[in-house]
Structure formats: C-alpha cells, structure tokens
Design an enzyme around this catalytic site. Structure first.
Site, PDB file in Angstrom:
ATOM      1  N   HIS A 175       8.939  -3.176  -3.551  1.00  0.00           N
ATOM      2  CA  HIS A 175       8.165  -3.084  -2.313  1.00  0.00           C
ATOM      3  C   HIS A 175       7.617  -4.446  -1.876  1.00  0.00           C
ATOM      4  O   HIS A 175       6.898  -4.538  -0.895  1.00  0.00           O
ATOM      5  CB  HIS A 175       7.027  -2.080  -2.539  1.00  0.00           C
ATOM      6  CG  HIS A 175       6.449  -1.501  -1.293  1.00  0.00           C
ATOM      7  ND1 HIS A 175       5.096  -1.478  -1.042  1.00  0.00           N
ATOM      8  CD2 HIS A 175       7.032  -0.914  -0.218  1.00  0.00           C
ATOM      9  CE1 HIS A 175       4.862  -0.903   0.113  1.00  0.00           C
ATOM     10  NE2 HIS A 175       6.012  -0.559   0.648  1.00  0.00           N
ATOM     11  N   LYS A 177       7.083  -8.269  -0.401  1.00  0.00           N
ATOM     12  CA  LYS A 177       7.422  -8.861   0.888  1.00  0.00           C
ATOM     13  C   LYS A 177       6.931 -10.303   0.899  1.00  0.00           C
ATOM     14  O   LYS A 177       5.728 -10.552   0.857  1.00  0.00           O
ATOM     15  CB  LYS A 177       6.767  -8.081   2.025  1.00  0.00           C
ATOM     16  CG  LYS A 177       7.115  -6.585   2.050  1.00  0.00           C
ATOM     17  CD  LYS A 177       6.109  -5.808   2.858  1.00  0.00           C
ATOM     18  CE  LYS A 177       6.412  -4.328   2.844  1.00  0.00           C
ATOM     19  NZ  LYS A 177       6.206  -3.693   1.543  1.00  0.00           N
ATOM     20  N   ASP A 182      10.826 -24.045   2.495  1.00  0.00           N
ATOM     21  CA  ASP A 182      10.769 -25.424   1.981  1.00  0.00           C
ATOM     22  C   ASP A 182       9.787 -25.603   0.819  1.00  0.00           C
ATOM     23  O   ASP A 182       9.377 -26.729   0.532  1.00  0.00           O
ATOM     24  CB  ASP A 182      10.393 -26.397   3.110  1.00  0.00           C
ATOM     25  CG  ASP A 182      11.557 -26.659   4.062  1.00  0.00           C
ATOM     26  OD1 ASP A 182      12.691 -26.262   3.733  1.00  0.00           O
ATOM     27  OD2 ASP A 182      11.327 -27.257   5.131  1.00  0.00           O
ATOM     28  N   HIS A 413      -0.174   0.571   8.723  1.00  0.00           N
ATOM     29  CA  HIS A 413       0.729   0.086   7.686  1.00  0.00           C
ATOM     30  C   HIS A 413       0.122  -1.063   6.874  1.00  0.00           C
ATOM     31  O   HIS A 413       0.676  -1.463   5.856  1.00  0.00           O
ATOM     32  CB  HIS A 413       2.065  -0.360   8.295  1.00  0.00           C
ATOM     33  CG  HIS A 413       3.173  -0.495   7.298  1.00  0.00           C
ATOM     34  ND1 HIS A 413       3.572  -1.701   6.776  1.00  0.00           N
ATOM     35  CD2 HIS A 413       3.954   0.437   6.695  1.00  0.00           C
ATOM     36  CE1 HIS A 413       4.555  -1.524   5.916  1.00  0.00           C
ATOM     37  NE2 HIS A 413       4.811  -0.230   5.850  1.00  0.00           N
ATOM     38  N   LYS A 415      -2.160  -3.110   4.246  1.00  0.00           N
ATOM     39  CA  LYS A 415      -2.709  -2.802   2.930  1.00  0.00           C
ATOM     40  C   LYS A 415      -3.676  -3.935   2.572  1.00  0.00           C
ATOM     41  O   LYS A 415      -3.270  -5.039   2.238  1.00  0.00           O
ATOM     42  CB  LYS A 415      -1.618  -2.708   1.868  1.00  0.00           C
ATOM     43  CG  LYS A 415      -0.460  -1.740   2.205  1.00  0.00           C
ATOM     44  CD  LYS A 415       0.721  -2.488   2.729  1.00  0.00           C
ATOM     45  CE  LYS A 415       1.995  -1.681   2.784  1.00  0.00           C
ATOM     46  NZ  LYS A 415       1.975  -0.409   3.410  1.00  0.00           N
ATOM     47  N   ASP A 420     -17.580  -6.949  -1.593  1.00  0.00           N
ATOM     48  CA  ASP A 420     -18.868  -7.650  -1.689  1.00  0.00           C
ATOM     49  C   ASP A 420     -19.013  -8.816  -0.718  1.00  0.00           C
ATOM     50  O   ASP A 420     -19.779  -9.759  -0.977  1.00  0.00           O
ATOM     51  CB  ASP A 420     -19.099  -8.159  -3.125  1.00  0.00           C
ATOM     52  CG  ASP A 420     -19.279  -7.016  -4.111  1.00  0.00           C
ATOM     53  OD1 ASP A 420     -19.636  -5.906  -3.677  1.00  0.00           O
ATOM     54  OD2 ASP A 420     -19.062  -7.240  -5.320  1.00  0.00           O
TER      55      ASP A 420
END
Length: 514
Positions: A175, A177, A182, A413, A415, A420
């Site tokens: 999952h 991404k 460079d 979508h 996450k 704190d």
C-alpha cells in the site's frame, strides 16, 4: 443419510484441494532468477533542483524541509514537473496506477525521463495495474527503465480469479506510495496515481493529502525503496508480462484523450502551477524540522515480518506518550478490539480523542464501513468523538487542512493524525486490521506545531461543517449537523436494504480482512 453427506463433503473438499494444488502448479509464477537489484543513486549534483536545494539546506543539516500538498492539482503538477526536472533518477512506488488520463500523463513523463537518460525504477502493487500490461512492458523495455510488481497475480486476463487458488499470498498487498526525484526530493502520503486522486475531471474525487520533503529524510525513503525493490515477493515484469508486444502503447493510450476537455484542464494546471518553479528558485515555503520515515518491512508481504518491525509498532514507539490530544483522519476506520482498547486507555487518562472517517454515503467500501459501525457505539460510549464526512459537503473541505475540492461527491482518502499540538503523521496507514497486519504501509512522522495545529484547529471548528458529528442519544446513534444543529436519526445515505446488509456484514467474522 448423515454419513453419506459427510462423505460427500469430505470428497468435495478433497477435490477442491486437488484443484487448488493443480491450479497453483499450472499457473505458478516464474521463478525470480538472475535478478540484479540496483540501489539508489547518489543525490544528483547537476540541475536546478540540486543547485537550489544545496543552497537551501545550508544551516539545516540533519533536518527535513516539508511542504504539504493539500490540493490535488498541485500534487499532480508536482509529480509531473519534478519528473520533467529529473537529471539522474526517478524511483516511484505505488499501490494503484490507473489507466486514465493522469496515469498516462505520468507514465509518459517517466518514459520521457528515461529517453533523456534518467534512470527510472517503477515498483507497483499488481492489484492496481489493471489494463496496463502493454504500457508497463513498453516502459520496462527501455534500457534506462525497469518495472517490477509486488506479489504479482498468477493470471493476467482474469486476474481476480487468481484469488481462488492463491488467496493468502494475494491478500497481502503493498500500500506504500512514494515518488523520489534525483535523491533530492520525495513526495509521499495518501495519493495513488489516477484522476480521482488529483481532484479534477469527472471521476469521483478523493479528499487526500501528501507531503513533499527535501533534506535528511530523502535518503531514508530511497533506502526503504531499495528494501522493497530487492524483496523476494517483488518480480521483474519481463517474465510476468513477456516482451513488449508493440511500441507506442503509452503514446496510443494518451492519444485517446487528445480531444478530451480534461486534457486541456490538466495542461492548464501544469502551466499555472508554480510549485516546482518555486522549489527550484528557492522560495517554496518549507518548514525545516525533524521528520522520521516509518515503514513496514517488505517481509510483511510474505507474512514473515516480526511484530516489532510492523509500522504500527514502530509508529506507536515513535509517537511516544500522548498527553492531551489525538485527532485523526482515516477513510477506512476499523479499530478492532485492540484499537478500541487503546482509545479507551487514552480516554481514561483524560486524552481528547477525535476521529474523522467516511460516512456511509461517502465511503467507497461498504464492508469496511460495516466493520466500523460494529465498533462505533463502543467508541462513542467511551468518550471518543466521531465525525463522518458528508458527501454533499466535501466541496467545503477546510483549505488549511486538506485543500479545496470541487466535487460534491468526494470521498475521504487522507490518512493523517496530530498529537498534542506537536507532531503530525502523513502517510498511507489506515486505522484498520488490513493496514496493521496485512498490507505494507509507510509515512512521515513530522515534528511541527504548525502542521499539527492546523489539524487540531480544523477539529476545533468541527471541520467547518463538512462532517456529521456522531453522538449517542440513549441507546440510539444520531448524526448532527454542526452548523444547523439538525439531528438525523437514520444513518445518512442508507436505505432499509443497506442497513440490513451492514448489519449482516457486521456479524460475519471478516474483520481481519477489512
């Protein structure tokens, strides 16, 4: 009679077992042989990005510069323009790469970079590569590019049928991404590659979030990519897809959109975006701070990762003790027993816990919502404050938190969570059993009062009315519009039939799959 039925059942199970064994032999994956596992190149020393970032990093040794990509158009433009600016290497790792306009535009950008002499490595989870075999084979055939697949499917034409005989391997997906240019700049977060993730065009849109990072954390992301690139469950596409059957597959795919108004829209986005120009010029607003990459071991894809190597365990250790506030956003929120206990423990210590997830009307995965609803009442009774994205309010997403989106049909979508007023996490990890135990995940834990404060403030404003506030009225769950105070007693977006389906799925012992 009963004895006969038992014999028939045993016979059926034996035949099914034999069929599974036969299918796994007939449709076995090619063995990984003579694979050369390249590693990340040293950070580029030439090009406008390298020159500017060397200057900007002076006096920031050991720190990471972060810019949040809240707007989908900026997130798309950043990837395309960074790929076009690359002089040495591109390492891209994704769960889903759609065969739509943005998917083709980014594949074309990778192909053009390879043609310029840039080394391109593309690592994809095979679950999200439908209808792109010819294009991936073409890219892989270029001498400067290589494509690999994580846990590839046994069958190509009827991929999902592979689950019938190889379920437990294929149920584990990558999952992660990331998009690294460079060895100097990386983008990671919640977005896959596809029109819906970049916020324009007719597709259903996702409310999402990425972080662009330079500095100390980039070599960590590159090293993590190398770990996955060399993992046993990763296969070169050559033996899986065969030789490229024709040249021009990417060009032909892009040509289908030549007269599409959406293409003009994306070209205007590229012309109007200043994000890479500002980065190259040295005036992109970066916050220089401490940031840590938290990721799963690729061995998780084989079910072989040690518990202490799981992202969830490492993230819990890195976050350390939560003192007063925890605000989180998770599109797929299935806390399970362990999660419910953890939230209960936080509430017992007086920690404020607030979570935003998709409502039933906004979710794109009904079974996951069923898993969430089975724990919703327990969480509310323990003092966790819950909010659910209103599908018709997504166009009013707080711009300082997640960006602006132009569709009234958006689905959450992103996450992310803040702790704190000091730390914020941005990545691919959902609060569900699949992210915890099955899929591999990654993300950045960033020390930033500003970024964390933005998320806390959005919750303090009750998310500017984009979400229902969910509460208990006696034994009944109710949904409240924070702006008008209107109370809805039936779950928004449901019919009687959908409520029955939700209830039935909630009874099934499938939480570990969600």
């Amino acid at each position: 009679m009963i004895a006969t039925l038992i014999k028939l059942l045993i016979g059926l199970l034996l035949w099914v077992g034999l069929a599974i064994v036969a299918a796994r032999i007939v449709f076995a994956l090619p063995r990984v042989q003579d694979r050369i596992d390249s590693t990340a190149l040293d950070p580029a020393d030439v090009g406008p990005l390298a020159a500017t970032l060397r200057v900007r990093a002076r006096g920031q040794e050991g720190k990471t510069g972060i810019a949040m990509l809240r707007d989908g158009a900026d997130a798309f433009a950043a990837r395309i323009m960074l790929a076009d600016a690359a002089t040495a290497s591109i390492d891209a790792q994704y769960y889903i790469w759609h065969d739509d306009l943005t998917g083709y535009l980014l594949l074309d950008a990778l192909a053009r970079a390879a043609e310029r002499g840039v080394r391109v490595r593309l690592l994809l989870d095979d679950n999200g590569t439908s209808r792109l075999d010819a294009e991936l084979a073409e890219l892989d055939a270029h001498p400067n590019a290589e494509v690999r697949l994580y846990n590839p499917f046994n069958l190509r034409r009827f991929k999902l049928a592979s689950y019938a005989f190889d379920f437990f391997r294929l149920n584990r997906r990558m999952h992660n991404k990331s998009f690294t240019i460079d060895g100097r700049v990386t983008i990671l977060g919640g977005r896959n590659i596809g029109d819906g993730y970049f916020g324009t065009g007719p597709a259903a849109l996702y409310v999402d979030l990425d972080a662009l990072a330079v500095g100390r954390v980039v070599p960590e992301v590159s090293a993590d990519f190398d770990r996955y690139w060399a993992a046993p469950c990763v296969h070169p596409v050559g033996p899986i897809l065969g030789q490229a059957r024709r040249d021009g597959a990417i060009e032909d795919g892009l040509a289908h959109y030549a007269d599409d108004p959406q293409l003009e829209e994306y070209l205007e986005i590229l012309e109007g975006s200043e994000i890479v120009t500002r980065l190259s010029a040295g005036d992109l607003d970066l916050e220089w701070t401490e940031a840590a990459l938290i990721s799963d071991s690729p061995a998780k894809g084989e079910g072989a990762a040690r518990r202490e190597d799981l992202l969830s365990a490492r993230l819990l250790k890195a976050v350390a003790r939560i003192e007063s506030r925890f605000d989180g956003i998770s599109p797929y929120f299935v806390p399970g027993r362990a999660g419910a206990r953890a939230f209960k423990a936080l509430r017992k210590r007086g920690v404020s816990v607030r979570m935003l997830t998709n409502s039933l009307e906004a979710t794109d995965v009904l079974p996951v919502h069923a898993g969430y609803t089975s724990k919703r009442g327990t969480l509310l009774r323990r003092g966790v404050k819950l909010y659910e994205l209103r599908r018709k309010s997504a166009s009013r997403t707080p711009a300082d938190t997640l960006g602006r989106f132009g569709s009234s049909g958006a689905s959450l979508h992103a996450k992310t969570f803040a702790v704190d007023g000091k730390r914020i996490f941005v990545g691919s990890f959902n609060f569900d059993p699949r992210s915890t135990m099955l899929n591999t995940e990654m993300g950045l834990l960033i020390e930033s009062a500003a970024f964390a404060g933005n998320l806390h403030d959005a919750f303090d404003r009750e998310l500017d009315g984009l979400a229902w506030r969910v509460e208990m009225d006696g034994l009944k769950t109710v949904w409240i519009d924070p702006e008008s105070g209107e109370v809805t007693r039936d779950e928004p977006g449901t019919t009687f039939a959908r409520r029955v389906v939700l209830r039935v799925i909630g009874w099934l012992p499938v939480e570990w799959l969600l």
